[in-house]
Design an enzyme around this catalytic site. Structure first.
Site, short mmCIF file in Angstrom:
data_model
loop_
_atom_site.label_atom_id
_atom_site.label_comp_id
_atom_site.label_asym_id
_atom_site.label_seq_id
_atom_site.Cartn_x
_atom_site.Cartn_y
_atom_site.Cartn_z
N ARG A 126 2.08 -15.58 13.66
CA ARG A 126 0.61 -15.42 13.72
C ARG A 126 0.15 -13.97 13.81
NH1 ARG A 126 1.28 -20.01 16.74
NH2 ARG A 126 0.54 -21.85 15.62
N GLU A 190 -7.35 4.99 -11.28
CA GLU A 190 -8.10 4.60 -10.07
C GLU A 190 -8.76 5.83 -9.43
OE1 GLU A 190 -8.67 1.53 -9.26
OE2 GLU A 190 -6.96 0.32 -9.92
N ARG A 247 -18.24 -3.05 -1.30
CA ARG A 247 -16.88 -2.95 -1.83
C ARG A 247 -16.83 -3.28 -3.32
NH1 ARG A 247 -11.81 -4.17 2.34
NH2 ARG A 247 -10.20 -3.67 0.86
N HIS A 258 -9.55 -6.53 -15.93
CA HIS A 258 -8.86 -7.78 -15.58
C HIS A 258 -8.81 -8.72 -16.78
CE1 HIS A 258 -9.83 -7.27 -11.03
NE2 HIS A 258 -8.64 -6.78 -11.32
N HIS A 271 -1.90 -1.89 -14.71
CA HIS A 271 -3.24 -2.11 -14.20
C HIS A 271 -4.18 -0.93 -14.50
CE1 HIS A 271 -6.42 -3.49 -11.60
NE2 HIS A 271 -6.34 -2.37 -10.89
N1 LIG Z 1 -4.50 -4.72 -1.46
C1 LIG Z 1 -5.32 -4.03 -2.20
O1 LIG Z 1 -6.43 -3.65 -1.79
C2 LIG Z 1 -4.91 -3.69 -3.60
C3 LIG Z 1 -5.65 -2.78 -4.35
C4 LIG Z 1 -5.19 -2.45 -5.62
C5 LIG Z 1 -4.02 -3.00 -6.10
N2 LIG Z 1 -3.32 -3.89 -5.33
C6 LIG Z 1 -2.06 -4.50 -5.80
O2 LIG Z 1 -1.12 -3.45 -6.00
C7 LIG Z 1 -0.19 -3.85 -6.99
C8 LIG Z 1 0.01 -2.71 -7.96
O3 LIG Z 1 0.51 -1.59 -7.24
P1 LIG Z 1 1.54 -0.58 -7.91
O4 LIG Z 1 1.00 -0.08 -9.19
O5 LIG Z 1 1.96 0.38 -6.87
O6 LIG Z 1 2.71 -1.57 -8.33
P2 LIG Z 1 4.23 -1.71 -7.87
O7 LIG Z 1 4.37 -1.82 -6.42
O8 LIG Z 1 4.80 -2.76 -8.74
O9 LIG Z 1 4.83 -0.29 -8.31
C9 LIG Z 1 4.94 0.03 -9.68
C10 LIG Z 1 6.41 0.33 -10.02
O10 LIG Z 1 6.75 1.60 -9.49
C11 LIG Z 1 7.89 1.48 -8.66
N3 LIG Z 1 7.76 2.51 -7.63
C12 LIG Z 1 6.84 2.56 -6.64
N4 LIG Z 1 6.97 3.72 -5.98
C13 LIG Z 1 8.00 4.40 -6.56
C14 LIG Z 1 8.59 5.67 -6.34
N5 LIG Z 1 8.11 6.52 -5.42
N6 LIG Z 1 9.63 6.01 -7.10
C15 LIG Z 1 10.09 5.18 -8.10
N7 LIG Z 1 9.56 4.00 -8.37
C16 LIG Z 1 8.51 3.62 -7.61
C17 LIG Z 1 7.90 0.06 -8.18
O11 LIG Z 1 9.18 -0.36 -7.81
C18 LIG Z 1 7.40 -0.67 -9.44
O12 LIG Z 1 8.45 -0.82 -10.35
C19 LIG Z 1 -0.73 -5.11 -7.63
O13 LIG Z 1 -0.03 -6.21 -7.14
C20 LIG Z 1 -2.17 -5.15 -7.15
O14 LIG Z 1 -2.66 -6.47 -7.04
C21 LIG Z 1 -3.74 -4.25 -4.11
ZN LIG Z 2 -7.64 -1.48 -9.50
#
Ligand SMILES: NC(=O)c1ccc[n+]([C@@H]2O[C@H](COP(=O)([O-])OP(=O)(O)OC[C@H]3O[C@@H](n4cnc5c(N)ncnc54)[C@H](O)[C@@H]3O)[C@@H](O)[C@H]2O)c1
Ligand SMILES: [Zn+2]
Length: 369
Positions: A126, A190, A247, A258, A271
Site C-alpha cells: 500500500r 519535450e 496540466r 499520440h 515519442h
Molecule cells: N509519468 C509521466 O508523467 C510521463 C511523462 C512523459 C512520458 N512518460 C513515459 O515515459 C516513457 C518514455 O520515456 P523514455 O523516452 O525515457 O523511454 P525509455 O525509458 O524506454 O528510454 C528510452 C531508451 O533509452 C534507454 N536509456 C535510458 N537512459 C539511458 C542511458 N543513460 N544510457 C543508455 N540508454 C539509456 C532505455 O533503456 C530505452 O532503451 C513512456 O512510457 C511514457 O509513457 C511518463
Molecule cells: Zn510527451
C-alpha cells in the site's frame, strides 16, 4: 549569462508531498552519498533496465557499502515491458526478499523504468517511498517530475496508474553520456514544447544555444534541464491531479503526436519525434483558424530542424491522414465527444480550444508542410 552554478535544486511545492529535484553536473553517486549521510540504513530496491544497468549497479554498490540491504529488479528495455506482467514479476521478487514498509525504491532509468518503479512504489504494501534517478533526457525534463506513474494495457498506454510523488529526484547530467543520440534528440522535442507552450524567452534561449545543446555541453544542459523542470514543477504544483486544466497545456503537440504514434502502432517513431510533428500540425491548425502566424511556425520548424527532428514531417505524408484521424478519435471520446486542442497563441503561450471540426483537422493532416 551568469557563471554556471554547480547545481540547481528545484522545489516541487506540494505541501506534505513536496520534494526537491536536484539537477547536477556531479556524478549520480555523489548525489546518493549526500542522501546516505542523512539517513539511517535500511533496505533499498533498485529498479532498472538492462541499458541503465551501468548507472544502477554502482549506485547499488554504494548503498551496500553504506550498510544498506539492496535488492535489484532488472527487466529488458522497451515500452512493451511497461506492463502488468513486469509489475507482477517485480512484486513477486520483492516478496522473496525482506521488503518492509520502511524500504525505499530507487528507479534508475528512462521514463519506462520511472513509471513502472513509481507504480510499484505506489501499490506495494500500500505504498513505499521512492526516489527517481532519471537517465534519459525525456525522463529528466518530463516523466520524473509530477508523480504520474503507471503501466500500459494492451488496449492503450498508461491506462492503469496512480499519482505517487517521489521523495526526491536525482538528475545527474553525467548519465546522459551513454544515451543514444536518437533518444537524446527525441527528448529535445519535450524541451522545445516547454518553450512553445509556457516560456517564449526560453524558446529564444534554445535557438541561441542549439549547438552547445546538441554537443551535450554541461553548461547548456544545466540551464536547459533546470528551466524545463521548473516549468513542469510550476504546472504540477498548480494542478497536481489534472483537475484544473493547467496540466493540459503540457499536451501541446500531443493530440496529433499520440494519433501518429497509435497509427504507426508505436513502432516507427519515438515519442518526441511524434510530438515534434504534432507541434507543427498544431501550429498549422492554429494558423488555419486564424489564431497564429506562419512566421512563428517557421521559427519552430527551424529549431526542430536544427535538433534533427524534421524527418517525421518529411516521411509522414497525406496517405496517413485517415489512420491518424481514426486514432485521434479516442482522445475525442475522452473529452465528451469534442477534440480539445492545445493551440499556440504566440511562441510561449497556448490556449485550450474545443470544438475544432474534423475537416480542419484533416486539412492540416494532408498538408505536407
Ligand atoms: N509519468 C509521466 O508523467 C510521463 C511523462 C512523459 C512520458 N512518460 C513515459 O515515459 C516513457 C518514455 O520515456 P523514455 O523516452 O525515457 O523511454 P525509455 O525509458 O524506454 O528510454 C528510452 C531508451 O533509452 C534507454 N536509456 C535510458 N537512459 C539511458 C542511458 N543513460 N544510457 C543508455 N540508454 C539509456 C532505455 O533503456 C530505452 O532503451 C513512456 O512510457 C511514457 O509513457 C511518463
Ligand atoms: Zn510527451
Amino acid at each position: 549569462m551568469s557563471p554556471m552554478p554547480s547545481e540547481l535544486v528545484i522545489p516541487v511545492a506540494l505541501g506534505d508531498r513536496a520534494y526537491d529535484v536536484v539537477v547536477s553536473p556531479r556524478p549520480l553517486l555523489a548525489l546518493a552519498e549526500d542522501f546516505l549521510q542523512t539517513q539511517p540504513t535500511g533496505s533499498a530496491v533498485f529498479v532498472f533496465d538492462s541499458n541503465t544497468h551501468v548507472w544502477a549497479e554502482p549506485l547499488l554498490q554504494t548503498f551496500q557499502a553504506a550498510g544498506w540491504s539492496t535488492i535489484p529488479f532488472v527487466f529488458p528495455p522497451g515500452e512493451e515491458r511497461k506492463n502488468l506482467t513486469t509489475l507482477h514479476d517485480a512484486c513477486r521478487s520483492l516478496m522473496h526478499q525482506v521488503v518492509d514498509r520502511q524500504a525505499i525504491i530507487l528507479a534508475v532509468g528512462g521514463g519506462v523504468v520511472g513509471d513502472l518503479a513509481g507504480f510499484l512504489a505506489a501499490i506495494y504494501l500500500r505504498g513505499l517511498r521512492w526516489i527517481v534517478a532519471p537517465t534519459s533526457l525525456l525522463a529528466m525534463v518530463d516523466s520524473s517530475v509530477g508523480g504520474k506513474v503507471g503501466v500500459n494495457l494492451t488496449q492503450g498506454k498508461n491506462l492503469v496508474g496512480a499519482f505517487h510523488q517521489p521523495m526526491a529526484v536525482w538528475t545527474s547530467l553525467t548519465t546522459l553520456s551513454t544515451l543514444p543520440q536518437r533518444e537524446y534528440r527525441s527528448g529535445l522535442a519535450e524541451v522545445v514544447k516547454y518553450g512553445m507552450s509556457l516560456d517564449g524567452g526560453f524558446f529564444e534561449w534554445l535557438e541561441n544555444h542549439a549547438d552547445a545543446i546538441l554537443r551535450r555541453d554541461p553548461e547548456a544542459l544545466l540551464p536547459m534541464i533546470s528551466r524545463s523542470v521548473q516549468l513542469k514543477a510550476q504546472i504540477v504544483a498548480e494542478d497536481e491531479r489534472e483537475t484544473t486544466g493547467a496540466r493540459l497545456k503540457l499536451n501541446f503537440g500531443h493530440t496529433f503526436g499520440h494519433g501518429l504514434e497509435a497509427a504507426t502502432r508505436y513502432l516507427d517513431w519515438l515519442h518526441g519525434e511524434a510530438v515534434a510533428w504534432g507541434m507543427i500540425k498544431a501550429c498549422r491548425l492554429a494558423e488555419r483558424l486564424g489564431r497564429f502566424s506562419s512566421t512563428e511556425t517557421d521559427r519552430l520548424i527551424r529549431l526542430l530542424d536544427r535538433f534533427g527532428l524534421l524527418t517525421v514531417l518529411q516521411v509522414v505524408g497525406p496517405s496517413w491522414a485517415d489512420s491518424v484521424i481514426k486514432c485521434m478519435q479516442s482522445d475525442k471520446k475522452r473529452a465528451a465527444g469534442q477534440w480539445r486542442f492545445v493551440l499556440p497563441v504566440r511562441i510561449g503561450d497556448v490556449a485550450i480550444v474545443s470544438g475544432v471540426s474534423e475537416s480542419d483537422v484533416k486539412a492540416v493532416l494532408v498538408e505536407t508542410k
